[in-house]
Design a protein around this motif. Structure first.
Motif, PDB file in Angstrom:
ATOM      1  N   HIS A 253      82.479 -78.130 -16.896  1.00  0.00           N
ATOM      2  CA  HIS A 253      81.525 -79.217 -17.124  1.00  0.00           C
ATOM      3  C   HIS A 253      80.612 -79.489 -15.927  1.00  0.00           C
ATOM      4  O   HIS A 253      79.858 -80.460 -15.958  1.00  0.00           O
ATOM      5  N   ARG A 256      75.496 -78.711 -17.163  1.00  0.00           N
ATOM      6  CA  ARG A 256      75.113 -79.598 -18.259  1.00  0.00           C
ATOM      7  C   ARG A 256      73.714 -79.209 -18.748  1.00  0.00           C
ATOM      8  O   ARG A 256      72.906 -78.730 -17.968  1.00  0.00           O
ATOM      9  N   PRO A 257      73.413 -79.423 -20.023  1.00  0.00           N
ATOM     10  CA  PRO A 257      74.271 -80.056 -21.018  1.00  0.00           C
ATOM     11  C   PRO A 257      75.282 -79.103 -21.652  1.00  0.00           C
ATOM     12  O   PRO A 257      76.201 -79.530 -22.299  1.00  0.00           O
TER      13      PRO A 257
END
Length: 274
Positions: A253, A256-257
């Motif tokens: 993560h 992004r996105p």
């Protein structure tokens, strides 16, 4: 005695399914059976799993419905196809060494249609069938997926973040809430880990082996980013969710996105391993 394991079993069920349960001990001759049901339903109005010793070295779990379960059974009979798929997959995830019988139905395409529904799971050849470890193992490997499948059909997911005071945001807020709650559904996590194991699909670490009792820290990652889904869609936790260790999940993560895929993360790690 099985009565002494009640608190332990109820705790395992809560952690494994996300639903609260109640239980009572039933005496049959010289043996004790433990009857388990959803805490917000009494034993007469819903599914009841009865855990009992089987022979000298086994356990048996028998699921049936109370005499006043007609209304709940109707609700379960009208469950959406995604919930039915997940419920069946949860039962199918039980180890093949456990004998599963569903009265009058195919074990792969079963459905709850009336009060005669009965599922029996038999565990045999246990070394120490009356030990805490044996009862906990049967709970985790058999009772949890069975009751989780019932919870899925009943619909024990709560729609969160619902803003009834904003009509214009009603549709969008509801869709996002449904998608989010499906990811957090503990039954999805349960099935993902049962299919893939408690092993990071990127780096291969198994926190349970490395940290012992403190190792239940494997995380479940959604392969399709929720933030990019404009409409809800049916998904299968067997193929759409993967287990990641906390480090790899955090790394995924950092982009992004669209997060890094497991394959991309493995490529990023290769120069470090060379």
């Amino acid at each position: 005695m099985i009565a002494e394991k009640t608190e332990l079993i109820l705790r395992e069920l809560l952690e494994g399914t996300g639903a609260a349960f109640a239980a009572s001990v039933r005496h049959t001759g010289l043996r004790q059976n433990l009857r388990i049901w959803f805490a917000d339903l009494d034993a007469r109005h819903g599914p009841v799993a009865e855990l009992r010793p089987f022979g000298l070295r086994g356990h048996q779990v028998r699921l049936s419905f109370g005499n006043f379960s007609a209304e709940l059974i109707h609700q379960m009979r009208t469950a959406c196809s995604e919930d039915v798929q997940l419920a069946r997959a949860l039962v199918a995830s039980i180890a093949p060494t456990v004998a599963i019988e569903i009265f009058g139905q195919d074990a792969e395409n079963w459905c709850v249609t009336d009060g005669t529904f009965q599922l029996t799971a038999t565990v045999r050849d246990l070394e120490q069938p009356h030990s805490d470890a044996a009862w906990v193992a049967t709970c985790r490997k058999v009772i949890v997926p069975i009751m989780a499948s019932m919870a899925e059909l009943i619909g024990y997911d709560i729609v969160e973040n619902f803003d009834s005071g904003n009509p214009e945001a009603f549709e969008g807020a509801l869709l996002q809430s449904i998608v989010s709650r499906r990811e957090r559904n503990p039954r999805n996590r349960l099935l993902c880990i049962r299919v893939h194991g408690e092993k990071c699909v990127v780096c291969g670490v198994q926190p349970g082996l490395r940290y012992g009792n403190a190792g239940s820290i494997i995380e479940v990652h959604h392969l399709q980013p929720l933030a990019l889904q404009n409409t809800p869609r049916a998904y299968d936790p067997r193929t759409d969710l993967v287990p990641l260790c906390p480090s790899c999940h955090r790394a995924a993560h950092t982009r992004r996105p669209v997060p890094y895929s497991p394959a991309e993360l493995r490529e990023l790690m290769e120069p470090q391993d060379a």
